[in-house]
Design an enzyme around this catalytic site. Sequence first.
Site, short mmCIF file in Angstrom:
data_model
loop_
_atom_site.label_atom_id
_atom_site.label_comp_id
_atom_site.label_asym_id
_atom_site.label_seq_id
_atom_site.Cartn_x
_atom_site.Cartn_y
_atom_site.Cartn_z
CG HIS A 68 48.44 47.86 32.93
ND1 HIS A 68 48.33 46.63 32.34
CD2 HIS A 68 47.17 48.21 33.27
CE1 HIS A 68 47.05 46.25 32.32
NE2 HIS A 68 46.33 47.19 32.87
CG HIS A 75 45.76 52.01 35.01
ND1 HIS A 75 46.27 51.60 36.21
CD2 HIS A 75 45.02 50.98 34.54
CE1 HIS A 75 45.85 50.37 36.46
NE2 HIS A 75 45.09 49.97 35.47
CD GLU A 131 35.20 33.15 55.53
OE1 GLU A 131 35.30 34.34 55.15
OE2 GLU A 131 34.50 32.80 56.51
CG PHE A 157 31.10 30.34 54.28
CD1 PHE A 157 30.05 31.10 53.76
CD2 PHE A 157 30.93 29.80 55.54
CE1 PHE A 157 28.89 31.31 54.48
CE2 PHE A 157 29.76 30.00 56.28
CZ PHE A 157 28.73 30.75 55.74
CG HIS A 163 25.26 28.55 57.08
ND1 HIS A 163 24.62 29.76 56.95
CD2 HIS A 163 26.21 28.73 58.04
CE1 HIS A 163 25.15 30.63 57.81
NE2 HIS A 163 26.11 30.03 58.47
#
Lengths: 735, 735
Positions: A97, A334, A482, A509, A545
């Site tokens: 890049h 890029h 999180e 999570f 959950h």
Amino acid sequence: MSSSSSTSLYLTNPHLTRHTSSPSTTRLSSLPSTITLNRTPTPTTHLSQSHHLRHTAIHASVSAPPSTTTDSSLVEKSVNTIRFLAVDSVEKANSGHPGLPMGCAPMGHVLYDEVMRYNPKNPFWFNRDRFVLSAGHGCMLQYALLHLAGYDSVKVEDLKQFRQWESRTPGHPENFETPGIEVTTGPLGQGIANAVGLALAEKHLAARFNKPDNEIIDHYTYCILGDGCQMEGIANEACSLAGHWGLGKLIAFYDDNHISIDGDTEIAFTESVEKRFEGLGWHVIWVKNGNTGFDEIRAAIKEAKAVKDRPTLIKFTTTIGYGSPNKSNSYSVHGSALGAKEVDATRNNLGWPYEPFHVPEDVKKHWSRHIREGAALESEWNAKFADYEKKYKEEAAVLKSIISGDLPAGWEKALPTYTPEIPADATRNLSQQNLNALANVLPGLIGGSADLASSNMTLLKKFGDFQSDSPAERNVRFGVREHGMGAICNGIALHSRGLIPYCATFFVFTDYMRGAIRLSALSEAGVIYVMTHDSIGLGEDGPTHQPIEHLASFRAMPNILMLRPADGNETAGAYKVAVLNRKRPSILALSRQKLPNLAGTSIEGVEKGGYIVSDNSTGNKPDVILIGTGSELEIAYKAGEDLRKEGKAVRVVSFVSWELFDEQSQAYKESVLPTAVTARVSIEAGSTFGWEKIVGSKGKAIGIDRFGASAPAGTIYKEFGITKEAVIAAAKELI
Amino acid sequence: MSSSSSTSLYLTNPHLTRHTSSPSTTRLSSLPSTITLNRTPTPTTHLSQSHHLRHTAIHASVSAPPSTTTDSSLVEKSVNTIRFLAVDSVEKANSGHPGLPMGCAPMGHVLYDEVMRYNPKNPFWFNRDRFVLSAGHGCMLQYALLHLAGYDSVKVEDLKQFRQWESRTPGHPENFETPGIEVTTGPLGQGIANAVGLALAEKHLAARFNKPDNEIIDHYTYCILGDGCQMEGIANEACSLAGHWGLGKLIAFYDDNHISIDGDTEIAFTESVEKRFEGLGWHVIWVKNGNTGFDEIRAAIKEAKAVKDRPTLIKFTTTIGYGSPNKSNSYSVHGSALGAKEVDATRNNLGWPYEPFHVPEDVKKHWSRHIREGAALESEWNAKFADYEKKYKEEAAVLKSIISGDLPAGWEKALPTYTPEIPADATRNLSQQNLNALANVLPGLIGGSADLASSNMTLLKKFGDFQSDSPAERNVRFGVREHGMGAICNGIALHSRGLIPYCATFFVFTDYMRGAIRLSALSEAGVIYVMTHDSIGLGEDGPTHQPIEHLASFRAMPNILMLRPADGNETAGAYKVAVLNRKRPSILALSRQKLPNLAGTSIEGVEKGGYIVSDNSTGNKPDVILIGTGSELEIAYKAGEDLRKEGKAVRVVSFVSWELFDEQSQAYKESVLPTAVTARVSIEAGSTFGWEKIVGSKGKAIGIDRFGASAPAGTIYKEFGITKEAVIAAAKELI
């Protein structure tokens, strides 16, 4: 979204009017009366002007006085050296890049040549300024800078090996490959969140150890991030926390080049970043000429340093691929090599007559001072530390251990042990006992939860909250963020070897923070993930959950320890393993529900990953082996008791960590799971995926290969067949 | 962060001064001259005042005239009914979240009783307003509202079964359990992102199908989100896009109650949400009295509807657990039953003499009109559609298919087929051929990439970009926002059965969007995940970009199809499966590198998950079975050719989808993988985790159980031993 913020406040002498140490006068909110004078929007060609709200700009924009640098041509030459080292390396690799290094070379030059304090011959010098390239794809910028600055990790041979097998210049910055690289970036948004963690660590340690007469800890965290990082949610999470915590020594450079892979950022990104960051509590500066405005850049950094109560975002408007006559300011520069023809055109355009990889002598000479200056900086600091040690012996010893990562002798004796007589308890509660025990002996333990401290049971009782006005404390309140939490912990872990960050949420999570967890594993950041509510055992909250596939998903991930302790001793064992593994993160899956302390569990057992908890067989020939983890070890245990009453020879095995078991000797493995015994039943309240490896083709894996359900935990266990009766029935089929 | 925004603009008659349809005059930026009059901050007691930037408030705050409702006491009674249905249900379950329903009952009442258009007896009526409870833990609010409104899915018996096994009132809202629930929420931030997807779908379909004389599609999307959702990065990602797209019919209610699980939000969340949303291009309104200010609420919604070029965030300052004398405004009311004593105290405090679950007759009577009004709304719309059908027959037919989800007859004939003579190509390119072929025949196909369209190869060539001024187009530019992208696609999929959203990024970045992908699987949203650069085969970008454990991690996830096609025919097969599976999302793992079209691959084979690609054995007794997926099928194929030259009977099996193979008959499975043949070798450039199930205890799984590396792809394959030679050697060991 950048230049269409059409009105700005020009301050011709920012040093006089804005560089004040008083927080109240540096606040942007003190400026609106001036701003309203400039309200009329100026014309703009941006696509979105007619569709999107364009607020009157209320950030400060720095237009500095003419350069006072004695040799601006040398600066320009240095900047072009950086550009061409990047161009040439990408060209040789035919991969990489070039766009970002060409556009960000000016800010890179100012940072590494004029601003940052580091010692190239000791990249690990403790009090160095930290630099994070959040836009990691632009790594050739950093490699070029490390090369010019004299780091041994990036010699010209290394540049020529860019992106090749076993080189020290991989395709994205990797801390474990290249000294001088602080963290591993590339996945966008991670770097800025790591930078927040690094800055948190500095603020925390400074608050704990600095003395009025000796500010032994005092360094900045700099970060370059691009449009891509800005779009990622993780960046917003981490930057919201940085604002909340008032991390004044965090200075982020936003490379506003208006180009992302899909083209002009206008196609997907027309928000006002400045306004968002002001909302997040940051100081915002706009350098309009990031390409050649060196004095603007210098003034902005000076201003940022003067604002001590808030982090600063400096938006640099730059041209991606600056210097390339046909490809600059387009997505084509890029992520691909320019190609020989365009490289030639760029050499002509920037007046660069040199062969590839050449560093002009005057540039080399100019940069060479960093080796002696860096050594001097470290020497001065060492002298300062010697003074500190004389006056503050105890603190100095603690700080030394945080720097070195040496754990205090006998620390593991603090871990609690348990007997079956001790009442049943949830492993999340047992985890809290361990965390608090460890907090007494581990000076680098610091962490918290994503707004679930009272459910994850992660509060350290002897400490208060880490906040902007109490940064010496150790309970970190991450809010419901999180992903940012995980990446911030990576930054803390990689700041100092002796910092041991932990963080917590519900196990399900981990899905929100998997990007950060994977980078813990890859970048060898020994974060401890305290993941509670680890199965259908959480009950009524239901399938959104309840983790199912999560254990398997982490067992498949390299360089991470997935631990699922069954009771008190195993929780202590899991913590022992987690603390010892400083280059491998650990995930502790912990129960919401109460679990009995079982006879036969042990810290030593956990260290082997899988071990025999109870057994009435002889000669390593049980009739059946029952295998459980975490909350289901109890079920296997009780099934074993029942089967023994029927005269069977039953071995019960705890399989708390597959990774640790894999590392044991063949003889040990055979002593636990003898090849000849194919009658094996496993039980785990999660996906059975992968369990064939343990129970074999003839064994039976009891688990849950569907989503969970909302109901009381006991009901779900029964309805899903995660029961002692199921284990017994399966065992009888196999015996 | 709410009430500490200390100055506000009070508009005593918002209807006169702000409800104008001209975008330019509704812009907040037209107001600063007024605002600067009010600059002096008023005193505040908030903790963060001294540490955080508190800007002059530049949002509009609505202070409406006195209520004009004829019977405000009935409204209050209705609101208290909602509160107590929630309180009683949580109490009976002894589990749940009473705080949000008690605080949000007023806005819930206004929405469901006064604002929203729906038909309770047909929850799937196409032109209904959509409602999303992003703060899903407060689901009792929505269950109470659905109950009052007359939905058959939530009878009083259902309320009494809150959070119990197989009830229709699970612990978080689940669209697949409860008609009337649009999407599945609970994991924070997902709902608001789903709502963005629902609003996108409305805007897109309206642009495609509405006529000047017949606006057949015309509905709003409402969403309630809390502080938790606001902190999540996914919410910022999705809301940035909503602002960019100008989704004027999206109205989000931000329940600003200042409490999260860990206590006062001040401990972790002191940003200015209003300022951030203004930066994101939203219209922002603040209702200061969300507890009893019904006219303020009504005025705010009216104002929001009048702003057509931008989504609106209405910040409602409420009291969590409103009415509970001892627990309101504290975290203790967030996620636990109040307890009998506090329930009594709340009944006394709010003057509620009724027994649990009682709906007073006048409240019942008041709400009963929704059944006939809803039926009337649907009838009117049906008549409108009949008109539409008469005038615009072709469009009506297409719209019908989008509503019903019926795929056009023979659509699958559009899928391309391939022969070995066709040159090798990357499956990402073959994917693009398929997507473009499908775009010709599937009117509901819409999607795009997270800023990697040119790498993921996802552009539909016959369509332009979906943008605020071109919403009828079908290429969606998500920017670098993977998590938001996935959740937005869930919203699109769940808006209309015939909408088939696809989204794309590099396979490794599923880590960023796993929360959304899991909800696709759980909520039966048939999103197609186009995940390219699926292994070390991506080469130089290195380990941060190379998936290893990802295939295993999704094979372990319930209700999702993990497909890894090997060539053109298999890519077409993967798309056939993905399109047909409307209630099960699909992930297509696609190569960056070129792969040959192999003899023996087929669409039909893919539909079986695993199938024989080449075989020279007889009697279902090969000497060895070689198994590959995706880019490694070629390696297995060539190893088979070589082994056959040495006289071996070799079967080569493609294992493109484990889930589909699992669903085949035992006889079919035996015909592909005969139990008697234990000499099995698998090869896959990913974790070997789980492969024991396929190759058995005696087989050999060749894979990668470490992180990748930065180097040209060919080099990494060779260094990691993912080679034909390795397969041949392993096979010879086993034969």
